[in-house]
Design a protein around this motif. Structure first.
Motif, PDB file in Angstrom:
ATOM      1  N   SER A 216      15.335 -44.023 -10.086  1.00 31.71           N
ATOM      2  CA  SER A 216      16.429 -44.201  -9.132  1.00 31.71           C
ATOM      3  C   SER A 216      16.919 -42.860  -8.612  1.00 31.71           C
ATOM      4  O   SER A 216      17.495 -42.779  -7.530  1.00 31.71           O
ATOM      5  CB  SER A 216      17.556 -45.042  -9.722  1.00 31.71           C
ATOM      6  OG  SER A 216      17.930 -44.571 -10.985  1.00 31.71           O
ATOM      7  N   SER A 217      16.653 -41.773  -9.346  1.00 34.96           N
ATOM      8  CA  SER A 217      17.018 -40.438  -8.852  1.00 34.96           C
ATOM      9  C   SER A 217      16.391 -40.165  -7.492  1.00 34.96           C
ATOM     10  O   SER A 217      17.032 -39.612  -6.600  1.00 34.96           O
ATOM     11  CB  SER A 217      16.515 -39.353  -9.806  1.00 34.96           C
ATOM     12  OG  SER A 217      16.971 -39.574 -11.095  1.00 34.96           O
TER      13      SER A 217
ATOM     14  N   PHE B   1      27.651 -39.762 -11.984  1.00 36.93           N
ATOM     15  CA  PHE B   1      26.278 -39.264 -12.126  1.00 36.93           C
ATOM     16  C   PHE B   1      26.079 -38.040 -11.208  1.00 36.93           C
ATOM     17  O   PHE B   1      26.336 -38.111 -10.003  1.00 36.93           O
ATOM     18  CB  PHE B   1      25.284 -40.375 -11.805  1.00 36.93           C
ATOM     19  CG  PHE B   1      23.855 -39.985 -12.032  1.00 36.93           C
ATOM     20  CD1 PHE B   1      23.469 -39.332 -13.185  1.00 36.93           C
ATOM     21  CD2 PHE B   1      22.889 -40.278 -11.077  1.00 36.93           C
ATOM     22  CE1 PHE B   1      22.148 -38.960 -13.396  1.00 36.93           C
ATOM     23  CE2 PHE B   1      21.561 -39.919 -11.279  1.00 36.93           C
ATOM     24  CZ  PHE B   1      21.195 -39.260 -12.441  1.00 36.93           C
TER      25      PHE B   1
ATOM     26  N   ASN C  69      28.525 -43.233 -15.558  1.00 40.23           N
ATOM     27  CA  ASN C  69      27.952 -42.188 -16.404  1.00 40.23           C
ATOM     28  C   ASN C  69      28.757 -40.930 -16.102  1.00 40.23           C
ATOM     29  O   ASN C  69      28.770 -40.500 -14.955  1.00 40.23           O
ATOM     30  CB  ASN C  69      26.476 -41.978 -16.031  1.00 40.23           C
ATOM     31  CG  ASN C  69      25.832 -40.877 -16.837  1.00 40.23           C
ATOM     32  OD1 ASN C  69      26.427 -40.350 -17.772  1.00 40.23           O
ATOM     33  ND2 ASN C  69      24.622 -40.510 -16.469  1.00 40.23           N
TER      34      ASN C  69
ATOM     35  N   ASP D 119      25.326 -48.263  -7.994  1.00 33.85           N
ATOM     36  CA  ASP D 119      24.271 -47.829  -8.911  1.00 33.85           C
ATOM     37  C   ASP D 119      24.447 -48.571 -10.240  1.00 33.85           C
ATOM     38  O   ASP D 119      25.402 -48.325 -10.979  1.00 33.85           O
ATOM     39  CB  ASP D 119      24.388 -46.302  -9.086  1.00 33.85           C
ATOM     40  CG  ASP D 119      23.327 -45.738 -10.010  1.00 33.85           C
ATOM     41  OD1 ASP D 119      22.643 -46.511 -10.709  1.00 33.85           O
ATOM     42  OD2 ASP D 119      23.195 -44.491 -10.046  1.00 33.85           O
TER      43      ASP D 119
ATOM     44  N   TYR E  62      22.947 -49.013 -15.725  1.00 37.80           N
ATOM     45  CA  TYR E  62      23.215 -49.505 -17.084  1.00 37.80           C
ATOM     46  C   TYR E  62      23.740 -50.933 -17.093  1.00 37.80           C
ATOM     47  O   TYR E  62      24.251 -51.399 -18.112  1.00 37.80           O
ATOM     48  CB  TYR E  62      24.248 -48.593 -17.777  1.00 37.80           C
ATOM     49  CG  TYR E  62      23.799 -47.164 -17.822  1.00 37.80           C
ATOM     50  CD1 TYR E  62      22.886 -46.723 -18.780  1.00 37.80           C
ATOM     51  CD2 TYR E  62      24.251 -46.248 -16.876  1.00 37.80           C
ATOM     52  CE1 TYR E  62      22.445 -45.419 -18.802  1.00 37.80           C
ATOM     53  CE2 TYR E  62      23.809 -44.927 -16.882  1.00 37.80           C
ATOM     54  CZ  TYR E  62      22.906 -44.527 -17.853  1.00 37.80           C
ATOM     55  OH  TYR E  62      22.463 -43.239 -17.870  1.00 37.80           O
TER      56      TYR E  62
ATOM     57  N   THR F 210      17.194 -49.300 -12.242  1.00 39.93           N
ATOM     58  CA  THR F 210      16.149 -48.422 -12.790  1.00 39.93           C
ATOM     59  C   THR F 210      15.349 -49.119 -13.887  1.00 39.93           C
ATOM     60  O   THR F 210      15.866 -50.021 -14.557  1.00 39.93           O
ATOM     61  CB  THR F 210      16.783 -47.132 -13.355  1.00 39.93           C
ATOM     62  OG1 THR F 210      15.734 -46.304 -13.874  1.00 39.93           O
ATOM     63  CG2 THR F 210      17.774 -47.397 -14.488  1.00 39.93           C
TER      64      THR F 210
ATOM     65  N   SER G 127      14.296 -47.119 -16.246  1.00 45.79           N
ATOM     66  CA  SER G 127      14.360 -46.063 -17.265  1.00 45.79           C
ATOM     67  C   SER G 127      15.127 -46.458 -18.518  1.00 45.79           C
ATOM     68  O   SER G 127      14.944 -45.845 -19.566  1.00 45.79           O
ATOM     69  CB  SER G 127      15.042 -44.815 -16.687  1.00 45.79           C
ATOM     70  OG  SER G 127      14.283 -44.279 -15.647  1.00 45.79           O
ATOM     71  N   LYS G 128      16.029 -47.420 -18.413  1.00 43.66           N
ATOM     72  CA  LYS G 128      16.956 -47.671 -19.512  1.00 43.66           C
ATOM     73  C   LYS G 128      16.547 -48.936 -20.273  1.00 43.66           C
ATOM     74  O   LYS G 128      15.801 -48.871 -21.220  1.00 43.66           O
ATOM     75  CB  LYS G 128      18.385 -47.760 -18.957  1.00 43.66           C
ATOM     76  CG  LYS G 128      18.758 -46.616 -18.002  1.00 43.66           C
ATOM     77  CD  LYS G 128      18.832 -45.282 -18.683  1.00 43.66           C
ATOM     78  CE  LYS G 128      19.129 -44.149 -17.705  1.00 43.66           C
ATOM     79  NZ  LYS G 128      19.109 -42.843 -18.277  1.00 43.66           N
TER      80      LYS G 128
ATOM     81  N   ARG H 208       8.900 -43.130 -14.648  1.00 45.18           N
ATOM     82  CA  ARG H 208       9.621 -42.972 -13.392  1.00 45.18           C
ATOM     83  C   ARG H 208       9.430 -44.173 -12.470  1.00 45.18           C
ATOM     84  O   ARG H 208       8.439 -44.269 -11.731  1.00 45.18           O
ATOM     85  CB  ARG H 208       9.220 -41.687 -12.634  1.00 45.18           C
ATOM     86  CG  ARG H 208       9.132 -40.443 -13.476  1.00 45.18           C
ATOM     87  CD  ARG H 208      10.456 -40.123 -14.162  1.00 45.18           C
ATOM     88  NE  ARG H 208      11.536 -39.949 -13.206  1.00 45.18           N
ATOM     89  CZ  ARG H 208      12.744 -40.534 -13.351  1.00 45.18           C
ATOM     90  NH1 ARG H 208      13.013 -41.288 -14.399  1.00 45.18           N
ATOM     91  NH2 ARG H 208      13.669 -40.343 -12.450  1.00 45.18           N
TER      92      ARG H 208
END
Ligand SMILES: Cc1ncc(COP(=O)(O)O)c(C=O)c1O
Length: 365
Positions: free
Chosen positions: A94-95, A119, A166, A193, A196, A221, A223-224, A232
């Protein structure tokens, strides 16, 4: 000599993103055989075995380019969430999406609004586009929707909101999120966003109906909860016209062949997602009850991490002493929270090691 004046001053003024330290590097630096990393909000269960299996099968094909448009992945995300495929954009985490969106709609003479702290890549990417960054302080460590709305001007093109936040873990109620989204002027996009969101115990509402406003972008994302931070992969949902524009400027193969394969396997495995959530909640309950006894006052959280006050020590000193015990947590000085650390929820053994190291560092052993 490098002509340094070709770099715009608003880029020169930035500092690079500060990632959490890697376990391998810390083990080498300290000569330790065991290091516990609770600093980057990664999945406490580790990788999903079904994702690993899918990756193994895909490895012989890595000399080929993957699907530049992530067609199949987009179709699966769309069908799981009940949206049209043309409203999904996949990204290299997501970055990357935050960067692409910022560069698409921001620039000199325009502005972006966000909470501080939140973030760090919101500030980074908005500032790197040359836009004015309008930061609004968290109130009691949580978003202040009225102040965020008040910071929006005619030139604001993007409002960033991470829910949960975050680094604090605070939660903004659905009603307030919707009110804020609907109150924005026509030309201001709202990036919600939800990195989480799957960990939240509060009922996470279905914001998909907000996509009909044309202004709301929902970011998620792998990622979590899905345990794929190193691969990625992320995606966002939005108005198809915006998706079309972003697809013109993102890198063609932004989400790698392996990341696409992994993300598709992860999406199918509801069981791993549930096990992750259960283990995280169990660990979180344990930490919320034990950290205060070790001298670390905690803050309410809806994420897979908890923010804690580090007693009489500055957060950075606490974190570096803990680091020498082989436990990595995130000091929050760079977020302006000098007496706080952010601790990712780990498994039982990791949480126990964290607590015993913390007691030692704070003299409560
Ligand atoms: C709120 C928030 N958004 C986005 C990200 C980026 O995640 P990734 O690029 O791994 O998808 C993070 C990472 O920690 C985060 O905390």
């Amino acid at each position: 000599m490098f002509p340094s004046d070709i770099i715009p001053p608003y880029i020169n003024a930035l500092s690079p993103y500060e990632p959490g330290k890697r376990v391998e590097d810390v083990a080498k630096e300290l000569g330790l055989s065991k290091v516990i990393k609770l600093a980057s909000n990664e999945n406490c269960l580790g990788p999903n075995p079904k994702v690993l299996e899918a990756l193994k099968k895909a490895l012989p094909g890595i000399h080929r380019y993957g699907d530049a448009a992530s067609v199949e992945l987009k179709a699966r995300i769309a069908s799981k969430l009940g949206v049209s495929e043309d409203s999904v954009v996949c990204a290299n985490g997501s970055s990357e999406f935050i960067l692409v969106l910022s560069h698409a709609v921001l620039g000199p003479g325009l502005s972006a609004v966000m909470s501080t702290p939140s973030f760090s890549l919101y500030h980074q990417n908005a500032a790197a586009s040359g836009a004015e960054v309008r930061e609004v302080k968290l109130r009691d460590y949580a978003h202040d929707p009225q102040a965020l709305r008040a910071a929006v001007t005619d030139n604001t093109r993007l409002l960033f909101l991470d829910n949960p936040v975050n680094p604090t873990g605070a939660w903004l109620d659905a009603g307030k999120v919707c009110e804020l989204a609907e109150s924005l002027p026509e030309r201001c996009l709202f990036l919600l966003d939800e990195a989480y969101v799957e960990y939240a115990r509060e009922k996470a509402p279905d914001y998909i109906r907000l996509l009909a406003t044309g202004k709301v972008v929902i970011l998620r994302t792998f990622s979590k909860l899905y345990g794929m931070a190193g691969l990625r992969a992320g995606y966002a949902l939005m108005d198809p016209q915006l998706a079309l524009a972003l697809n013109k400027i993102r890198q063609p193969f932004n989400i790698s062949l392996l990341a696409q394969v992994g993300a598709m396997a992860a999406l199918e495995d509801d069981d791993f997602a549930k096990r992750t959530k259960d283990a995280t909640w169990e660990g979180l309950d344990f930490l919320l009850s034990e950290l205060p006894k070790a001298g670390l006052a905690t803050h309410p959280t809806q994420a897979n991490f908890v923010m804690a006050r580090t007693g009489d020590l500055p957060g950075s000193e606490f974190a570096s002493k803990l680091f020498r015990e082989g436990v990595i947590v995130r000091a929050l000085g760079s977020y302006g929270l000098h007496d706080m650390v952010r601790i990712t929820v780990g498994l039982r053994d990791e949480n126990l090691s964290l607590l015993s190291a913390a007691r030692k560092v704070l003299g409560k052993a």
